[in-house]
Motif scaffolding. Structure first.
Motif, PDB file in Angstrom:
ATOM      1  N   PRO A 187      -0.109   0.088 -13.505  1.00  0.00           N
ATOM      2  CA  PRO A 187      -0.608   0.646 -12.248  1.00  0.00           C
ATOM      3  C   PRO A 187      -1.881  -0.021 -11.717  1.00  0.00           C
ATOM      4  O   PRO A 187      -2.934   0.065 -12.330  1.00  0.00           O
ATOM      5  N   SER A 239       1.098   5.349  -9.338  1.00  0.00           N
ATOM      6  CA  SER A 239       1.389   6.022 -10.607  1.00  0.00           C
ATOM      7  C   SER A 239       2.811   5.758 -11.089  1.00  0.00           C
ATOM      8  O   SER A 239       3.119   5.950 -12.261  1.00  0.00           O
ATOM      9  N   SER A 240       3.687   5.277 -10.200  1.00  0.00           N
ATOM     10  CA  SER A 240       5.066   4.979 -10.605  1.00  0.00           C
ATOM     11  C   SER A 240       5.212   3.582 -11.196  1.00  0.00           C
ATOM     12  O   SER A 240       6.277   3.230 -11.691  1.00  0.00           O
ATOM     13  N   ASN A 277       0.809  -1.221   0.000  1.00  0.00           N
ATOM     14  CA  ASN A 277       0.000   0.000   0.000  1.00  0.00           C
ATOM     15  C   ASN A 277       0.842   1.271   0.000  1.00  0.00           C
ATOM     16  O   ASN A 277       0.349   2.334  -0.382  1.00  0.00           O
ATOM     17  N   LYS A 278       2.110   1.195   0.420  1.00  0.00           N
ATOM     18  CA  LYS A 278       2.990   2.370   0.436  1.00  0.00           C
ATOM     19  C   LYS A 278       3.488   2.754  -0.956  1.00  0.00           C
ATOM     20  O   LYS A 278       3.933   3.869  -1.169  1.00  0.00           O
ATOM     21  N   VAL A 279       3.392   1.823  -1.910  1.00  0.00           N
ATOM     22  CA  VAL A 279       3.927   2.071  -3.251  1.00  0.00           C
ATOM     23  C   VAL A 279       3.052   3.093  -3.975  1.00  0.00           C
ATOM     24  O   VAL A 279       1.817   2.987  -3.975  1.00  0.00           O
ATOM     25  N   ASP A 280       3.690   4.090  -4.590  1.00  0.00           N
ATOM     26  CA  ASP A 280       2.975   5.072  -5.411  1.00  0.00           C
ATOM     27  C   ASP A 280       2.529   4.366  -6.691  1.00  0.00           C
ATOM     28  O   ASP A 280       3.357   4.015  -7.537  1.00  0.00           O
ATOM     29  N   SER A 302      -3.491  -0.891  -7.564  1.00  0.00           N
ATOM     30  CA  SER A 302      -3.272  -0.937  -6.124  1.00  0.00           C
ATOM     31  C   SER A 302      -3.492  -2.368  -5.642  1.00  0.00           C
ATOM     32  O   SER A 302      -4.069  -3.198  -6.359  1.00  0.00           O
TER      33      SER A 302
END
Length: 194
Positions: free
Chosen positions: A105, A100-101, A95-98, A107
């Protein structure tokens, strides 16, 4: 002059001849239709799935023995399937991963929760196909002692693709995340895939 059966009309046809010609045309078209149906029916029916294929179209897996942090490999449609019980730390890391990066993509919630199939409350269960999206190798990381890659998920030894704890591609040549098949929980401890 009255027209009797067999006498010529101004067009040169007999009344009886027209009726015979109509009958012959109808009979020929009907015979062709029956012949076409007789030919196409077996061809179409042989294209439907056989009993062994239909039997593999879904599978049920008992997940009661999978402890948090563990994963198992199963088989679905003759391909490996990974079922992982994520720990709170793995969920937090995912969940900490951005989003959009990411190359593809998604979640963790996109990959584990589906309100239409009643998966709420089952966010810790990550179910993916065990096939690398690069060239179809089987990634490591589902069994005890296997390399999990730089991001703690899965590692494909064929060409070096690294997946995170949400089975999302993070490094290497794979273009997409590991595929999440259709699945639903039939009970608290049994999941039906397919």
């Amino acid at each position: 002059m009255s027209q009797e059966a067999g006498t010529a009309t101004p067009e040169g046809h007999t009344a009886e001849g027209v009726r015979r010609r109509d009958f012959i045309n109808i009979a020929a078209v009907s015979a062709a239709g029956v012949g076409a149906a007789g030919t196409l029916l077996p061809l179409i029916s042989q294209m439907s799935a056989s009993a062994d294929v239909l039997a593999e179209s879904s599978t049920e897996v008992d997940i009661s023995a999978i402890q948090p942090g563990q994963a198992i490999k199963a088989v679905f449609r003759k391909q490996p399937l990974f079922i992982r019980n994520l720990t709170p730390a793995e969920i937090e890391a995912a969940n900490k991963v951005d989003v959009s990066s990411l190359r593809d993509p998604q979640s963790l919630k996109d990959r584990t929760v589906d309100s239409e199939k009643n998966k709420k409350g089952k966010e810790n269960w990550l179910i993916t196909m065990g096939v690398c999206t690069h060239l179809g190798c089987v990634p490591q990381g589902a069994s005890e002692g296997e390399v999990k890659g730089e991001f703690g998920g899965y590692f494909c030894p064929c060409h070096g693709s690294h997946y995170d704890t949400a089975a999302r591609i993070r490094k290497g040549p794979a273009p997409k995340n590991l595929v999440v098949p259709d699945y639903e929980f039939t009970t608290d401890t049994v999941v039906k895939i397919g």
